[in-house]
Design a protein around this motif. Structure first.
Motif, short mmCIF file in Angstrom:
data_model
loop_
_atom_site.label_atom_id
_atom_site.label_comp_id
_atom_site.label_asym_id
_atom_site.label_seq_id
_atom_site.Cartn_x
_atom_site.Cartn_y
_atom_site.Cartn_z
N VAL A 332 16.69 78.69 4.74
CA VAL A 332 16.19 78.43 3.39
C VAL A 332 16.11 76.92 3.20
O VAL A 332 17.12 76.21 3.34
N ALA A 333 14.91 76.42 2.93
CA ALA A 333 14.74 75.02 2.56
C ALA A 333 14.90 74.92 1.05
O ALA A 333 14.17 75.56 0.29
N LEU A 334 15.86 74.12 0.62
CA LEU A 334 16.13 73.95 -0.80
C LEU A 334 15.55 72.61 -1.27
O LEU A 334 15.62 71.61 -0.56
N GLU A 335 15.01 72.61 -2.48
CA GLU A 335 14.57 71.37 -3.12
C GLU A 335 15.34 71.19 -4.43
O GLU A 335 15.73 72.15 -5.06
N GLN A 371 25.55 78.19 6.44
CA GLN A 371 25.90 76.79 6.68
C GLN A 371 24.76 75.92 6.16
O GLN A 371 23.68 76.42 5.87
N TRP A 372 25.01 74.64 6.01
CA TRP A 372 23.95 73.75 5.53
C TRP A 372 23.88 72.49 6.37
O TRP A 372 24.84 72.09 7.03
N PHE A 396 21.25 77.91 6.53
CA PHE A 396 20.88 78.80 7.63
C PHE A 396 22.02 79.77 7.90
O PHE A 396 23.20 79.47 7.67
N ASN A 397 21.64 80.93 8.36
CA ASN A 397 22.60 82.00 8.66
C ASN A 397 22.95 81.93 10.14
O ASN A 397 22.12 82.28 11.00
N PHE A 403 21.58 76.07 14.63
CA PHE A 403 21.07 74.72 14.33
C PHE A 403 21.50 73.80 15.47
O PHE A 403 22.66 73.80 15.89
N VAL A 404 20.54 73.03 15.97
CA VAL A 404 20.83 72.07 17.04
C VAL A 404 21.19 70.74 16.39
O VAL A 404 20.34 70.06 15.82
#
Length: 598
Positions: A332-335, A371-372, A396-397, A403-404
């Motif tokens: 999820v991209a949050l703004e 996580q973020w 992200f789940n 995530f790298v």
């Protein structure tokens, strides 16, 4: 701010020699003489006496009190309005609807201005009015309301020839001219559909043209610069009775009637003395389907100035949206994520508390432990609410996607796509795209992240382009309206396009997704900068034009949020309407999700 301009040589005389102006003779006039055949009164700055009419509405609250007057004996010229506002300042006028009166006063043009504007510089239209007014009761009377049907208001919105202030009105040809020729007059709509929900200021929007660019949920969609949707009309109430909490698709049954006013907040507005019965249309928030095992679900959600100081109810509503409505996307991209102190301008830039509260609320709503990743901006360098330091961030789940993390990303270091063995990678993850570029002055910098889904590298770019603040309004006197903010968004899009081209130079089949609140329409130049040549595919293109929207503004359903993907990606796209159409909303934007296959 209320500033009145008299727009004649008499105005200067009033400033230089007020005693002489006070002694100036008053002339007999009727309302159509005062209104004239353009937007600006031919009698502006002059005093008139004995203007007859019947009171059609009274504004007895706020700092702009007064009443509307309409002549029961109209002339034969369709350009001249028979209605007029009599301004009494902070004093409630001692008149009632139905009173017949004769009014004397000073003719003025009131230009509603925003901060930093003057009557000479504002793009807004004016309201012709009488100030310094006195009046005498002459009895009782009535005037008929003009009914707006589906074909009453012209479909063509405005004459696109610069400043239209002093041009002769063509009410049979242009919507803005039609409304101006009815300024201050009693208008009525019957059994109309709501196309923008009730806001915090007791206002909603209806349409008199129910078929005009109608979408499937009851709104009116803005499908192009030539499609301003002339049927839209704002409705407020002159009564202190409860105002309905209406959603898009609801109806006002029966008659909604009142004098026509103009404000800078939306243009022409029906000041209803009588409001139709609110009939709910049954609109429900949408729910998307869950992603399959081999589908990567990527979403974007503008969470509207989310800060730790927000009520828990807002976090819970947003969390419910992510879990139940969006079906727990993998990314999820949050703004509009604010820092830990919210709008307090104290130098704080970290946002861990904001993101912790949101991810905790998602778990409480039955979702995964997201996580973020994000990068703290420099203090007060990215625009938005002062002190809030809004930024974009990734959730992200980890049970579905990795995530790298690659060091080197900070507020000022640019990120680039690079080759990593046989794969594409990022020089830093997360990293910001070209943060020193002037295109990002006082605006959010894009955040690029490197993810792994089923061992496939995916580059996701979260964006929040600069706002439309400063653009001229659709309803203004300057036509076509200047979109000054668009130039910066186009430069921002070009900067992101350079990044995308770099990624495709590393690997033409690279899985790249660009998403977020781009603050512009699918038909606008900034989107063309991202899609020209097929570099990215706008996933909203899979929907009919009337269904491409994520935001509702001034009665127009419009597309500000986007997901674009590399042409090598197969995608299923869904705008999930849960906010923008509702009076009760967790954010002013609707989220959207794409389910991707590689």
């Amino acid at each position: 701010m209320r500033i009145t301009s008299l727009l004649t040589a008499t105005a200067a005389a009033l400033l230089v020699a007020p005693i002489m102006a006070a002694a100036a003779p008053q002339q007999q006039a009727r309302i159509h003489d005062v209104q004239g055949t353009t937007r600006v009164s031919p009698l502006a700055g002059q005093r008139v006496a004995g203007v007859p009419g019947v009171v059609t509405g009274v504004r007895g609250f706020g700092s702009s009190r007064g009443f509307w007057l309409q002549d029961p004996e109209p002339d034969a010229d369709p350009r001249t309005s028979e209605g007029l506002f009599v301004f009494t300042g902070k004093q409630t006028p001692a008149v009632a609807v139905g009173d017949a009166v004769a009014v004397s006063g000073l003719v003025a043009e009131y230009y509603p201005t925003a901060e930093g504007e003057t009557p000479e510089t504002t793009p807004n239209q004016s309201v012709t009015e009488l100030t310094e007014a006195t009046w005498q009761a002459t009895g009782k009377g009535s005037v008929p309301a003009e009914v707006l049907g589906a074909d009453t208001v012209p479909a063509e919105f405005a004459l696109l020839e610069g400043n239209i202030d002093k041009r002769e009105l063509e009410p049979q040809r242009f919507a803005l001219d039609y409304f101006e020729s009815r300024e201050g007059m009693l208008l009525r709509v019957e059994d109309v559909r709501v196309v923008a929900p009730t806001d915090a200021y007791r206002a909603l929007w209806i349409t008199s043209k129910p078929e005009q660019n109608a979408n499937g949920r009851g709104g009116t969609t803005y499908t192009g610069y030539a499609e301003a949707n002339a049927g839209r009309l704002k409705v407020e109430s002159l009564s202190d009775a409860p105002f309905p909490a209406a959603n898009v698709g609801d109806r006002l049954r029966g008659s909604t009637e009142g004098p026509l006013d103009y404000t800078r907040f939306g243009g022409y507005v029906l000041e209803a003395g009588r409001l139709g019965e609110h009939v709910p249309g049954g609109l429900q928030p949408e729910t998307t389907r869950p992603q399959g095992r081999d589908e990567l679900a990527v979403a974007t959600y503008n969470v509207e100035n989310l800060a730790p100081c927000a009520d828990q109810a807002k976090f819970d509503r947003l969390a419910e949206g992510v879990v139940d409505r969006l079906a727990t996307p993998d990314i999820v991209a949050l703004e509009e994520v604010q820092d830990n102190s919210g709008p307090t301008d104290d130098g704080v830039v970290a946002a861990a508390q904001t993101l912790q509260r949101l991810t905790d609320a998602i778990v409480a709503a039955g979702g995964p432990r997201y996580q973020w990743r994000q990068i703290d901006p420099q203090n007060n360098a990215d625009g938005g609410q002062p002190g809030g330091n809004i930024r974009v961030a990734f959730l992200f789940n980890p049970a579905r996607v990795s995530f790298v993390d690659r060091p080197g990303g900070d507020a000022t270091t640019p990120v680039h796509p690079v080759a990593h063995g046989q794969r594409i990678a990022l020089s830093a993850s997360p990293g910001r795209i070209d943060p020193a570029n002037e295109a990002w002055r006082d605006s959010r910098k894009p955040l690029a992240g490197e993810f792994l889904f089923h061992d496939t590298p995916v580059i996701v770019v979260a964006n929040h382009f600069n706002s439309k603040g400063g653009d001229q309004p659709l309803h203004g006197r300057l036509q076509p309206p200047a979109r000054s903010s668009e130039e910066q968004r186009e430069r921002q899009a070009q900067a992101v396009r350079v990044f995308v081209d770099e990624a495709r130079a590393v690997n033409d089949e690279a899985a790249v997704v660009v998403l977020g609140d781009l603050n512009d329409y699918g038909f606008a130049p900034p989107l063309a900068a991202l899609t020209t040549g097929g570099a990215l595919v706008p996933l909203a293109g899979s929907l009919p034009p009337a269904e491409r929207y994520s935001y509702v503004y001034e009665g127009n359903s419009q597309q500000l949020d986007h997901i674009l993907a590399a042409p090598s990606i197969t995608a299923e796209y869904d705008v999930v309407h849960i906010n923008a159409e509702f009076a009760d909303q967790a954010s002013d934007h609707d989220p959207q999700v794409a389910r991707l296959q590689f």
